[in-house]
Design a protein around this motif. Structure first.
Motif, mmCIF file in Angstrom:
data_model
loop_
_atom_site.group_PDB
_atom_site.id
_atom_site.type_symbol
_atom_site.label_atom_id
_atom_site.label_comp_id
_atom_site.label_asym_id
_atom_site.label_seq_id
_atom_site.Cartn_x
_atom_site.Cartn_y
_atom_site.Cartn_z
ATOM 1 N N LEU A 154 -6.236 9.471 -0.812
ATOM 2 C CA LEU A 154 -6.475 8.030 -0.846
ATOM 3 C C LEU A 154 -5.157 7.261 -0.838
ATOM 4 O O LEU A 154 -4.994 6.294 -0.074
ATOM 5 N N ILE A 155 -4.198 7.694 -1.645
ATOM 6 C CA ILE A 155 -2.895 7.026 -1.678
ATOM 7 C C ILE A 155 -2.190 7.152 -0.333
ATOM 8 O O ILE A 155 -1.590 6.196 0.159
ATOM 9 N N TYR A 156 -2.262 8.323 0.281
ATOM 10 C CA TYR A 156 -1.618 8.519 1.592
ATOM 11 C C TYR A 156 -2.217 7.589 2.634
ATOM 12 O O TYR A 156 -1.489 6.963 3.415
ATOM 13 N N LEU A 157 -3.535 7.489 2.658
ATOM 14 C CA LEU A 157 -4.176 6.632 3.650
ATOM 15 C C LEU A 157 -3.844 5.167 3.430
ATOM 16 O O LEU A 157 -3.680 4.405 4.389
ATOM 17 N N VAL A 158 -3.716 4.754 2.183
ATOM 18 C CA VAL A 158 -3.360 3.361 1.901
ATOM 19 C C VAL A 158 -1.889 3.118 2.211
ATOM 20 O O VAL A 158 -1.537 2.122 2.853
ATOM 21 N N ALA A 159 -1.016 4.003 1.773
ATOM 22 C CA ALA A 159 0.422 3.795 1.910
ATOM 23 C C ALA A 159 0.927 4.036 3.331
ATOM 24 O O ALA A 159 1.805 3.322 3.809
ATOM 25 N N ARG A 160 0.392 5.030 4.003
ATOM 26 C CA ARG A 160 0.929 5.406 5.314
ATOM 27 C C ARG A 160 -0.100 5.339 6.433
ATOM 28 O O ARG A 160 0.130 5.840 7.527
ATOM 29 N N ARG A 213 3.944 16.058 11.953
ATOM 30 C CA ARG A 213 4.381 15.408 13.198
ATOM 31 C C ARG A 213 5.353 14.254 12.958
ATOM 32 O O ARG A 213 6.013 13.816 13.896
ATOM 33 N N ASP A 214 5.406 13.739 11.737
ATOM 34 C CA ASP A 214 6.268 12.586 11.443
ATOM 35 C C ASP A 214 7.722 13.028 11.421
ATOM 36 O O ASP A 214 8.136 13.814 10.577
ATOM 37 N N ARG A 215 8.505 12.503 12.341
ATOM 38 C CA ARG A 215 9.906 12.902 12.449
ATOM 39 C C ARG A 215 10.811 12.095 11.527
ATOM 40 O O ARG A 215 11.958 12.450 11.322
ATOM 41 N N HIS A 216 10.310 10.985 10.994
ATOM 42 C CA HIS A 216 11.135 10.132 10.148
ATOM 43 C C HIS A 216 11.066 10.524 8.679
ATOM 44 O O HIS A 216 11.913 10.105 7.896
ATOM 45 N N LEU A 217 10.105 11.308 8.303
ATOM 46 C CA LEU A 217 9.931 11.734 6.916
ATOM 47 C C LEU A 217 10.714 13.028 6.695
ATOM 48 O O LEU A 217 10.612 13.968 7.486
ATOM 49 N N GLY A 230 1.099 3.508 9.758
ATOM 50 C CA GLY A 230 2.037 4.359 10.500
ATOM 51 C C GLY A 230 1.342 5.557 11.111
ATOM 52 O O GLY A 230 1.676 5.995 12.210
ATOM 53 N N MET A 231 0.347 6.075 10.397
ATOM 54 C CA MET A 231 -0.429 7.202 10.901
ATOM 55 C C MET A 231 -1.161 6.798 12.181
ATOM 56 O O MET A 231 -1.153 7.536 13.172
ATOM 57 N N ALA A 232 -1.746 5.613 12.175
ATOM 58 C CA ALA A 232 -2.449 5.119 13.363
ATOM 59 C C ALA A 232 -1.478 4.858 14.507
ATOM 60 O O ALA A 232 -1.780 5.158 15.668
ATOM 61 N N GLU A 233 -0.312 4.297 14.204
ATOM 62 C CA GLU A 233 0.675 4.019 15.248
ATOM 63 C C GLU A 233 1.193 5.315 15.875
ATOM 64 O O GLU A 233 1.345 5.393 17.099
ATOM 65 N N ARG A 234 1.458 6.311 15.047
ATOM 66 C CA ARG A 234 1.920 7.598 15.589
ATOM 67 C C ARG A 234 0.842 8.247 16.451
ATOM 68 O O ARG A 234 1.135 8.830 17.493
ATOM 69 N N HIS A 235 -0.401 8.105 16.031
ATOM 70 C CA HIS A 235 -1.509 8.658 16.818
ATOM 71 C C HIS A 235 -1.626 7.932 18.163
ATOM 72 O O HIS A 235 -1.808 8.580 19.202
ATOM 73 N N PHE A 260 -7.042 17.443 6.993
ATOM 74 C CA PHE A 260 -6.322 18.025 8.124
ATOM 75 C C PHE A 260 -5.605 16.957 8.957
ATOM 76 O O PHE A 260 -4.537 17.209 9.514
ATOM 77 N N GLN A 261 -6.171 15.762 9.054
ATOM 78 C CA GLN A 261 -5.476 14.660 9.732
ATOM 79 C C GLN A 261 -4.187 14.318 8.988
ATOM 80 O O GLN A 261 -3.153 14.072 9.612
ATOM 81 N N ILE A 262 -4.259 14.262 7.674
ATOM 82 C CA ILE A 262 -3.069 13.946 6.868
ATOM 83 C C ILE A 262 -2.014 15.037 7.024
ATOM 84 O O ILE A 262 -0.833 14.740 7.239
#
Length: 125
Positions: free
Chosen positions: A58-64, A33-37, A67-72, A25-27
């Motif tokens: 797993l791939i999402y957490l590694v790759a993004r 919420r990501d406006r750049h994607l 950015g996920m933390a910065e947006r949060h 659900f976080q992903i």
């Protein structure tokens, strides 16, 4: 469930299931919420989450993840700023007006010097 260890193993599996759902659900929330994607990339990520959920998460957490933390963090900072602005707007009195009101109470003899200092410190905080 005949033994304690069967029950304990079940609780461990439930824990991992709930943690996976929280991450999922976080992903999904971060994707929307990501406006750049672009919308197409969002659709690809969601489709991948349905088809291969554990690997995609797993791939999402590694790759993004960064950015996920910065947006949060940006979202939290914005919410904090909005809350502080609301509180300042609702309180209606600036620190200078609170101190002048306290000084008027001191001059009238309603409060003593110690209470005035406490009110002044509270207004300046």
């Amino acid at each position: 469930m005949d033994t304690f260890w069967d029950w304990f193993g079940l609780m461990i599996w439930w824990f991992f299931l709930v943690m996976y759902l929280v991450i999922l659900f976080q992903i999904i929330g971060d994707l929307f919420r990501d406006r750049h994607l672009s919308g197409w990339w969002k659709a690809v990520w969601l489709l991948a989450l349905v088809v291969v959920p554990f690997l995609t998460a797993l791939i999402y957490l590694v790759a993004r993840g960064r950015g996920m933390a910065e947006r949060h963090a940006e979202r939290l900072a914005g919410a904090r700023a909005d809350t502080e602005a609301y509180i300042r707007g609702v309180s209606g009195a600036s620190a200078a007006s609170q101190i002048s009101d306290a000084k008027a109470l001191l001059d009238a003899g309603t409060i003593d010097e110690r209470e005035f200092a406490a009110l002044k410190a509270k207004a300046l905080a």
